[in-house]
Design an enzyme around this catalytic site. Structure first.
Site, PDB file in Angstrom:
ATOM      1  N   GLY A  10       4.368   9.173   0.556  1.00 11.57           N
ATOM      2  CA  GLY A  10       4.283   8.932   2.012  1.00 11.57           C
ATOM      3  C   GLY A  10       5.512   8.469   2.329  1.00 11.57           C
ATOM      4  O   GLY A  10       5.631   7.610   3.263  1.00 11.57           O
ATOM      5  N   ALA A  11       6.628   8.991   1.681  1.00 10.29           N
ATOM      6  CA  ALA A  11       7.988   8.239   1.929  1.00 10.29           C
ATOM      7  C   ALA A  11       8.733   8.837   3.185  1.00 10.29           C
ATOM      8  O   ALA A  11       9.793   8.817   3.295  1.00 10.29           O
ATOM      9  CB  ALA A  11       8.860   8.124   0.828  1.00 10.29           C
ATOM     10  N   GLY A  14       7.556   6.762   8.719  1.00 11.11           N
ATOM     11  CA  GLY A  14       6.751   5.233   8.944  1.00 11.11           C
ATOM     12  C   GLY A  14       7.384   4.344   7.937  1.00 11.11           C
ATOM     13  O   GLY A  14       8.550   4.350   7.557  1.00 11.11           O
ATOM     14  N   ILE A  15       6.310   3.571   7.408  1.00 12.75           N
ATOM     15  CA  ILE A  15       6.801   2.377   6.530  1.00 12.75           C
ATOM     16  C   ILE A  15       7.436   2.970   5.410  1.00 12.75           C
ATOM     17  O   ILE A  15       8.185   2.156   4.679  1.00 12.75           O
ATOM     18  CB  ILE A  15       5.746   1.426   6.605  1.00 12.75           C
ATOM     19  CG1 ILE A  15       4.521   2.019   5.536  1.00 12.75           C
ATOM     20  CG2 ILE A  15       5.133   0.759   7.601  1.00 12.75           C
ATOM     21  CD1 ILE A  15       3.309   1.122   4.893  1.00 12.75           C
ATOM     22  N   GLY A  16       6.969   4.167   4.738  1.00 12.38           N
ATOM     23  CA  GLY A  16       7.322   4.674   3.424  1.00 12.38           C
ATOM     24  C   GLY A  16       9.036   5.001   3.536  1.00 12.38           C
ATOM     25  O   GLY A  16       9.615   4.679   2.728  1.00 12.38           O
ATOM     26  N   SER A 131      -5.542  -1.403   4.338  1.00 13.99           N
ATOM     27  CA  SER A 131      -5.723  -1.751   5.914  1.00 13.99           C
ATOM     28  C   SER A 131      -6.627  -2.789   6.140  1.00 13.99           C
ATOM     29  O   SER A 131      -7.584  -2.790   5.321  1.00 13.99           O
ATOM     30  CB  SER A 131      -5.894  -0.722   6.591  1.00 13.99           C
ATOM     31  OG  SER A 131      -6.362  -0.727   8.008  1.00 13.99           O
ATOM     32  N   TYR A 156     -12.230   6.215   7.127  1.00 13.62           N
ATOM     33  CA  TYR A 156     -10.779   5.558   6.816  1.00 13.62           C
ATOM     34  C   TYR A 156     -11.095   3.894   6.064  1.00 13.62           C
ATOM     35  O   TYR A 156     -10.361   3.817   5.297  1.00 13.62           O
ATOM     36  CB  TYR A 156      -9.998   5.437   8.235  1.00 13.62           C
ATOM     37  CG  TYR A 156      -8.767   5.057   7.923  1.00 13.62           C
ATOM     38  CD1 TYR A 156      -7.713   5.571   7.246  1.00 13.62           C
ATOM     39  CD2 TYR A 156      -8.409   3.662   8.514  1.00 13.62           C
ATOM     40  CE1 TYR A 156      -6.396   5.246   7.250  1.00 13.62           C
ATOM     41  CE2 TYR A 156      -6.965   3.239   8.178  1.00 13.62           C
ATOM     42  CZ  TYR A 156      -6.074   4.093   7.428  1.00 13.62           C
ATOM     43  OH  TYR A 156      -4.751   3.480   7.385  1.00 13.62           O
TER      44      TYR A 156
END
Length: 273
Positions: A10-11, A14-16, A131, A156
């Site tokens: 997930g890079a 976003g945060i990745g 989360s 989720y």
């Protein structure tokens, strides 16, 4: 501790992406993994880093990713399972699983399992992006694909609780061999999360409400801290964190029987999917 090999899924956004940039700047050998070939390749060029493209909604791509990582990296010091999605309507992957559950839990569970011997040999840190919504989970181990009573937010929340349970069971199974597993909540972060889905989350992530959320850099702070600090000294293996502090978890998180059964059920689902 600089120069370690850190694989971040997930890079590409976003945060990745924020974490990959920060860790690369600090001298770590970052390996960026993303679903979007264009975004992943662009980040890899920017960082002069290795990259791999894999869609976690397709388990064959996860298996191919694991094979490529094992072939290329004799040591994996840090694995960050950060890829995620939230769907509104119930959709199924080509593997026959509910999409939110597969992308957020089954796929990273598969990747981590396939890499487990390398992770143990490397005495790796394994980081799961969870989360605060894990607190809203209503996990049914007999209906992980939510054939009954589906709701996007429940799917989720269940997957995010599954991340924590996976972390804790991994620590129980492999902690004595040197693996240090941990999960964290990045906070509400202004990213492209839920883009391209029919989830109601897009109304928050893709409207002016984003200005009240954390930046990706702020959301990545705890991830970076976990990746660069000392397990057992700076944080507790098997723990769950937010803003570098212990964070609340669902009451089932401490149920070792539920964690074991989820692990076994996940293995069964992957054997047939």
């Amino acid at each position: 501790m600089a120069g370690r090999t850190m694989v971040i899924t997930g890079a590409s956004d976003g945060i990745g992406r924020a974490a990959a940039r920060a860790l690369s700047r600090s001298g770590e050998n970052v390996v960026v993994v993303g679903r979007s070939a264009d975004k992943t390749e662009a980040l890899a060029r920017e960082l002069e880093a290795d990259h791999h493209v894999a869609d976690f909604a397709r388990l064959e791509e996860v298996r191919a990713l694991a094979a490529a990582l094992l072939d290329r990296y004799p040591v994996i010091d840090v694995l960050v399972n950060n890829a995620g999605v939230i769907m509104g309507s119930r959709t199924m992957t080509a593997d026959g699983h509910e999409t939110t559950f597969q992308v957020n839990h089954l796929a990273p569970f598969l990747l981590t399992t396939l890499l487990s011997e390398r992770l143990v040999a490397s005495r790796a840190t394994v980081i799961m992006t969870s989360s605060v919504l894990n607190l809203r989970a209503r996990l049914d181990l007999d209906d992980l694909d939510l054939i009954r009573n589906y709701a996007g937010i429940r799917a989720y929340a269940n997957a995010k609780l599954a991340n924590i349970l996976h972390t804790r069971e991994m620590q129980r199974r492999h902690g004595d061999a040197g693996v240090n597993a941990v999960s964290f909540h990045p906070g509400a972060v202004a990213t492209n999360f839920s883009s391209g889905t029919d989830s109601m989350a897009r109304l928050v992530y893709h409207t002016p409400l984003k200005r009240f959320m954390h930046t990706p850099e702020q959301g990545a702070d705890t991830l970076i801290w976990l990746a660069t600090s000392v397990p057992g000294a700076d944080w507790v293996p098997g723990g769950h964190y937010e803003k570098r502090r212990t964070a609340p978890v669902h009451q089932l998180s401490d149920d070792t029987d539920v964690a074991r059964r989820l692990w076994e059920r996940s293995e069964e689902m992957l054997a047939t999917g």
